[in-house]
Design a protein around this motif. Sequence first.
Motif, mmCIF file in Angstrom:
data_model
loop_
_atom_site.group_PDB
_atom_site.id
_atom_site.type_symbol
_atom_site.label_atom_id
_atom_site.label_comp_id
_atom_site.label_asym_id
_atom_site.label_seq_id
_atom_site.Cartn_x
_atom_site.Cartn_y
_atom_site.Cartn_z
ATOM 1 N N LEU A 192 -38.914 43.676 -48.410
ATOM 2 C CA LEU A 192 -39.373 43.062 -47.209
ATOM 3 C C LEU A 192 -40.564 41.804 -47.649
ATOM 4 C CD1 LEU A 192 -39.934 45.966 -44.591
ATOM 5 C CD2 LEU A 192 -38.150 43.923 -44.704
ATOM 6 N N GLN A 193 -41.325 42.570 -48.903
ATOM 7 C CA GLN A 193 -42.199 41.397 -49.294
ATOM 8 C C GLN A 193 -41.470 40.081 -50.098
ATOM 9 O OE1 GLN A 193 -45.460 41.362 -49.174
ATOM 10 N NE2 GLN A 193 -45.606 43.340 -48.299
ATOM 11 N N GLY A 194 -40.242 40.438 -50.720
ATOM 12 C CA GLY A 194 -39.560 39.141 -51.290
ATOM 13 C C GLY A 194 -39.221 38.369 -50.334
ATOM 14 N N LEU A 195 -38.554 38.889 -49.138
ATOM 15 C CA LEU A 195 -37.976 38.192 -48.071
ATOM 16 C C LEU A 195 -39.048 37.226 -47.512
ATOM 17 C CD1 LEU A 195 -35.551 40.773 -46.471
ATOM 18 C CD2 LEU A 195 -34.869 38.573 -47.497
ATOM 19 N N ALA A 196 -40.184 37.838 -47.337
ATOM 20 C CA ALA A 196 -41.421 37.080 -46.453
ATOM 21 C C ALA A 196 -41.848 36.000 -47.360
ATOM 22 C CB ALA A 196 -42.621 38.173 -46.219
ATOM 23 N N ALA A 197 -41.892 36.182 -48.972
ATOM 24 C CA ALA A 197 -42.330 35.133 -49.699
ATOM 25 C C ALA A 197 -41.479 33.931 -49.705
ATOM 26 C CB ALA A 197 -42.196 35.961 -51.021
ATOM 27 N N ARG A 198 -40.241 33.913 -49.134
ATOM 28 C CA ARG A 198 -39.405 32.825 -48.815
ATOM 29 C C ARG A 198 -40.088 31.753 -48.126
ATOM 30 N NH1 ARG A 198 -33.482 34.985 -47.589
ATOM 31 N NH2 ARG A 198 -34.518 34.956 -45.629
ATOM 32 N N PRO A 199 -39.972 30.418 -48.246
ATOM 33 C CA PRO A 199 -40.517 29.497 -47.306
ATOM 34 C C PRO A 199 -39.918 29.253 -46.076
ATOM 35 C CG PRO A 199 -39.178 28.530 -49.330
ATOM 36 C CD PRO A 199 -39.187 29.869 -49.544
ATOM 37 N N HIS A 200 -40.737 29.363 -45.090
ATOM 38 C CA HIS A 200 -40.200 29.426 -43.763
ATOM 39 C C HIS A 200 -40.834 28.081 -42.915
ATOM 40 C CE1 HIS A 200 -39.745 30.294 -39.573
ATOM 41 N NE2 HIS A 200 -40.782 30.203 -39.603
ATOM 42 N N PRO A 201 -39.973 27.065 -42.755
ATOM 43 C CA PRO A 201 -40.441 25.917 -42.139
ATOM 44 C C PRO A 201 -40.972 26.184 -40.731
ATOM 45 C CG PRO A 201 -38.156 25.589 -42.286
ATOM 46 C CD PRO A 201 -38.551 26.954 -43.007
ATOM 47 N N LYS A 202 -42.311 25.865 -40.257
ATOM 48 C CA LYS A 202 -42.495 26.340 -39.098
ATOM 49 C C LYS A 202 -42.468 24.813 -38.085
ATOM 50 C CE LYS A 202 -45.915 29.470 -40.855
ATOM 51 N NZ LYS A 202 -47.001 30.264 -41.093
ATOM 52 N N LYS A 203 -41.962 25.156 -36.794
ATOM 53 C CA LYS A 203 -42.079 23.974 -36.119
ATOM 54 C C LYS A 203 -42.080 24.497 -34.550
ATOM 55 C CE LYS A 203 -39.002 19.809 -35.033
ATOM 56 N NZ LYS A 203 -37.674 19.268 -35.314
ATOM 57 N N ILE A 204 -43.087 24.054 -33.936
ATOM 58 C CA ILE A 204 -43.139 24.613 -32.717
ATOM 59 C C ILE A 204 -42.740 23.560 -31.714
ATOM 60 C CG2 ILE A 204 -45.132 25.155 -30.894
ATOM 61 C CD1 ILE A 204 -45.143 26.962 -33.178
ATOM 62 N N LEU A 205 -41.954 24.084 -30.895
ATOM 63 C CA LEU A 205 -41.164 23.157 -29.811
ATOM 64 C C LEU A 205 -41.503 23.653 -28.194
ATOM 65 C CD1 LEU A 205 -37.675 23.572 -31.524
ATOM 66 C CD2 LEU A 205 -39.160 21.552 -31.549
ATOM 67 N N PRO A 206 -41.459 22.436 -27.403
ATOM 68 C CA PRO A 206 -41.598 22.705 -26.281
ATOM 69 C C PRO A 206 -40.291 23.380 -25.635
ATOM 70 C CG PRO A 206 -41.587 20.344 -26.412
ATOM 71 C CD PRO A 206 -41.530 21.192 -27.811
ATOM 72 N N LEU A 207 -40.190 23.954 -24.702
ATOM 73 C CA LEU A 207 -39.112 24.691 -23.950
ATOM 74 C C LEU A 207 -38.009 23.592 -23.788
ATOM 75 C CD1 LEU A 207 -37.885 27.469 -22.977
ATOM 76 C CD2 LEU A 207 -38.448 26.823 -20.595
ATOM 77 N N ASP A 208 -38.026 22.570 -23.485
ATOM 78 C CA ASP A 208 -37.280 21.537 -23.232
ATOM 79 C C ASP A 208 -36.462 21.201 -24.260
ATOM 80 O OD1 ASP A 208 -37.838 21.658 -20.422
ATOM 81 O OD2 ASP A 208 -38.919 19.869 -20.332
#
Length: 171
Positions: free
Chosen positions: A16-32
């Motif tokens: 789980l720690q290894g998976l969490a260390a992978r980069p995750h691009p965050k992008k907040i989107l509106p519902l539409d």
Amino acid sequence: MNPVDKIREQRRNTLLQGLAARPHPKKILPLDAIRSIGIIAHGLNDQEQIALSQFTHHLTARGTMVRKIELPSYADELLDKSGLPKSDFTQFFTSYHYDLLINATSPEDLFGLYVTLNTESNMRVIYHDTSLPLSRLNEDTYDLIIRSSNPFDLTRYLTELLNLLVNIRKQ
């Protein structure tokens, strides 16, 4: 705890720690702007199934693709020796990219966390009852944590999430 269980727990935590260390691009989107949603659930009761079905129907009517993965309450054959879901069970769900990934399990649920960490998405969401502790791993994994002092209620969680997404404005 016997030595075998201790080894399994260490293996699971390391994974789980290894998976969490992978980069995750965050992008907040509106519902539409959201075109695809993945929902992770575990052992929903009849009332929660109805709420999730109504939520899915509402979003599908808006033109959003919704895909769900649910671990039934008694599904030991779907888990490996470490208590994590087998890849042949999760592969169909995790092979897609989602604009929004909704974890409808508790933060302590290994199934929800594991599937979240194995699924590509722009935004990861979970509900947290503030009367319970939240691990550092969960804080690092999720982009949006809906916090409340109330116990988990799927209908309220999904309603609050929709309200938040409606209020996000495009820039």
